[in-house]
Design a protein around this motif. Structure first.
Motif, PDB file in Angstrom:
ATOM      1  N   SER A 143      12.442 -19.298  35.530  1.00  0.00           N
ATOM      2  CA  SER A 143      13.042 -20.624  35.323  1.00  0.00           C
ATOM      3  C   SER A 143      12.809 -21.112  33.893  1.00  0.00           C
ATOM      4  CB  SER A 143      12.456 -21.638  36.299  1.00  0.00           C
ATOM      5  OG  SER A 143      12.819 -21.346  37.630  1.00  0.00           O
ATOM      6  N   GLU A 144      13.867 -21.690  33.307  1.00  0.00           N
ATOM      7  CA  GLU A 144      13.706 -22.375  32.029  1.00  0.00           C
ATOM      8  C   GLU A 144      13.386 -23.831  32.332  1.00  0.00           C
ATOM      9  OE1 GLU A 144      15.996 -23.075  27.746  1.00  0.00           O
ATOM     10  OE2 GLU A 144      17.137 -22.495  29.519  1.00  0.00           O
ATOM     11  N   GLY A 234       3.668 -15.309  38.972  1.00  0.00           N
ATOM     12  CA  GLY A 234       4.778 -15.317  38.022  1.00  0.00           C
ATOM     13  C   GLY A 234       5.270 -16.720  37.728  1.00  0.00           C
ATOM     14  N   GLN A 235       5.326 -17.571  38.754  1.00  0.00           N
ATOM     15  CA  GLN A 235       5.727 -18.959  38.555  1.00  0.00           C
ATOM     16  C   GLN A 235       4.734 -19.691  37.651  1.00  0.00           C
ATOM     17  OE1 GLN A 235       6.035 -20.804  42.369  1.00  0.00           O
ATOM     18  NE2 GLN A 235       7.865 -19.687  42.975  1.00  0.00           N
ATOM     19  N   ARG A 241       4.165 -20.680  29.932  1.00  0.00           N
ATOM     20  CA  ARG A 241       4.972 -20.326  28.753  1.00  0.00           C
ATOM     21  C   ARG A 241       5.872 -21.483  28.339  1.00  0.00           C
ATOM     22  NH1 ARG A 241       7.978 -14.674  28.876  1.00  0.00           N
ATOM     23  NH2 ARG A 241       8.487 -15.517  26.827  1.00  0.00           N
ATOM     24  N   GLU A 242       6.493 -22.139  29.322  1.00  0.00           N
ATOM     25  CA  GLU A 242       7.375 -23.261  29.011  1.00  0.00           C
ATOM     26  C   GLU A 242       6.573 -24.440  28.455  1.00  0.00           C
ATOM     27  OE1 GLU A 242      10.837 -23.323  29.261  1.00  0.00           O
ATOM     28  OE2 GLU A 242      10.465 -21.184  29.439  1.00  0.00           O
ATOM     29  N   LEU A 243       5.360 -24.617  28.968  1.00  0.00           N
ATOM     30  CA  LEU A 243       4.505 -25.682  28.438  1.00  0.00           C
ATOM     31  C   LEU A 243       4.132 -25.403  26.985  1.00  0.00           C
ATOM     32  CD1 LEU A 243       3.033 -28.316  29.212  1.00  0.00           C
ATOM     33  CD2 LEU A 243       1.042 -26.918  29.768  1.00  0.00           C
ATOM     34  N   LYS A 247       4.312 -27.702  23.684  1.00  0.00           N
ATOM     35  CA  LYS A 247       3.145 -27.854  22.798  1.00  0.00           C
ATOM     36  C   LYS A 247       3.509 -27.532  21.356  1.00  0.00           C
ATOM     37  CE  LYS A 247      -1.784 -26.736  22.812  1.00  0.00           C
ATOM     38  NZ  LYS A 247      -2.849 -25.958  23.488  1.00  0.00           N
ATOM     39  N   ARG A 248       4.352 -26.517  21.148  1.00  0.00           N
ATOM     40  CA  ARG A 248       4.765 -26.162  19.783  1.00  0.00           C
ATOM     41  C   ARG A 248       5.611 -27.254  19.145  1.00  0.00           C
ATOM     42  NH1 ARG A 248       4.769 -20.532  21.497  1.00  0.00           N
ATOM     43  NH2 ARG A 248       6.822 -20.769  22.430  1.00  0.00           N
ATOM     44  N   ALA A 249       6.264 -28.069  19.962  1.00  0.00           N
ATOM     45  CA  ALA A 249       7.044 -29.184  19.428  1.00  0.00           C
ATOM     46  C   ALA A 249       6.170 -30.386  19.128  1.00  0.00           C
ATOM     47  CB  ALA A 249       8.147 -29.569  20.425  1.00  0.00           C
TER      48      ALA A 249
END
Length: 376
Positions: A143-144, A234-235, A241-243, A247-249
């Motif tokens: 999921s994105e 996996g979820q 990863r999406e978090l 965080k990078r933003a």
């Protein structure tokens, strides 16, 4: 149920709507970027407007005409040009007109920059990461959750050039809100820069709240007794990863906001500097939330792995217990299967039932012992 209701509300609020400004889509009236009335310099120019004393001046002007109009009338006026994913050719016209630095121009065209603030002579170049929560009915391992884009802002004494990358983060509604506050807009280009930064950080708060719902859902799945084996690793990993995208933003924007709020800059009105402090406070809150979410996901992942380990240990104990129980009849039958002539009770009438009773009794005692110790 509450989380599902929140998601339904977000879907309803997130529907595109038509309107003027920097918008790029809508259900009522879709903006045609190639329309000559809206794009005096080409399809990438979404809007070009002149503001004087905080009031938008009537008439449609190209960039050259707009900046000429402002500079022929000294005072509190500026030009705001909004572009969406311009090509090098399209942006070169604007860059030459406003004297933008080649390094900043290259960053604005090619995007994929981290949030930053740079000063080139009398121009500030600011990069902000936009984020959008991607609605989904169920979180999966692919999921994105967070979609990112970019807004680059060139701020001069009498101009603002915004370059937007990505399919979200429209500045149309923001432009309309600013035009409804002429006293604030009269403070010049730095007021626009503040409004954009505040708009971006507010979206960080919304996305962080939505991600928290997904974390709660995963946490509930991991610790729900009815699920037996907990959640899907996996979820959890995909959510982490999406978090990291969020965080990078968020994290790199802290230093640019500190510079804007603490250091005097000729392009930033002194009154606007106080507003940047408020944006920096909001960003700190988001940053703390994201850091906490990251630690929470790590804990959930560790708990899930511990659950898997415990489940595997329980399975191994059950297998071992049953193997021990089965070993009793196997051993006895193996002894009597050796076919010696002289064996205990071999010729006795009740020898066979006695052996079966001994086997059954031994198996029952072992089973009871394993049950009592929690192995079965």
């Amino acid at each position: 149920m509450i989380r599902n209701l929140r998601k339904a509300v977000r879907r309803a609020q997130g529907r595109p709507r038509g309107g003027a400004g920097d918008g790029t889509g809508g259900t009522a009236a879709k903006v045609d970027l190639s329309h000559p009335a809206r794009s005096p310099l080409g399809s990438a120019v979404v809007n070009c407007a002149v503001y004087r004393d905080g009031v938008r001046q009537e008439g449609k002007r190209g960039a050259e005409e707009a900046i000429g109009y402002v500079r022929r009338r000294p005072g509190r006026g500026f030009v705001w040009i909004g572009l969406h994913e311009p090509s090098e050719e399209e942006f070169s016209v604007v860059a030459e007109l406003f004297g933008l630095h080649p390094l900043a121009v290259e960053d604005a065209v090619h995007a994929h920059q981290r949030p930053k603030l740079e000063r080139y002579d009398d121009t500030l170049f600011t990069v902000l990461k936009t984020v959008r929560y991607v609605e989904h009915d169920r979180l999966t391992a692919t999921s994105e959750v967070v979609e990112t884009g970019e807004i680059m802002v060139f701020t001069g004494r009498d101009f603002v050039v915004t370059v937007r990358h990505g399919g979200h983060g429209s500045l149309g509604p923001l432009r309309e809100d600013l035009e409804a506050q002429p006293d604030h807009l009269a403070k010049g280009p730095s007021a626009v820069l503040h409004a954009i930064a505040d708009h971006v950080v507010d979206h960080y708060l919304d996305v962080a709240a939505a991600v928290r719902d997904d974390i709660d859902e995963v946490e509930e799945a991991v610790f729900a007794e009815s699920r037996g084996r907990g959640g899907d690793p996996g979820q959890i990993y995909q959510l982490k990863r999406e978090l990291m995208e969020l965080k990078r933003a968020v994290a790199p924007l802290d230093r640019p906001l500190q510079q804007l709020s603490e250091h005097p800059l000729p392009m930033v009105d002194p009154d606007i500097r106080r507003y940047f402090r408020d944006v920096a406070d909001h960003l700190t809150r988001v940053s703390d939330q994201v850091t906490g979410y990251d630690s929470l996901i790590d804990s959930i992942l560790q708990a899930n792995l511990a659950q898997v380990t415990v489940t595997q240990n329980e399975d191994m104990r059950k297998i071992t217990a049953w193997a021990a129980i089965i070993a009793v009849p196997t051993m006895v039958c193996g002894v009597y299967g050796m076919n010696f002539d002289h064996m205990p009770e071999l010729r006795w009438t009740f020898g066979y039932p006695l052996v079966l009773c001994v086997i059954a009794t031994a198996c029952l005692l072992l089973h009871r012992g394993f049950r009592r110790n929690g192995w079965l």
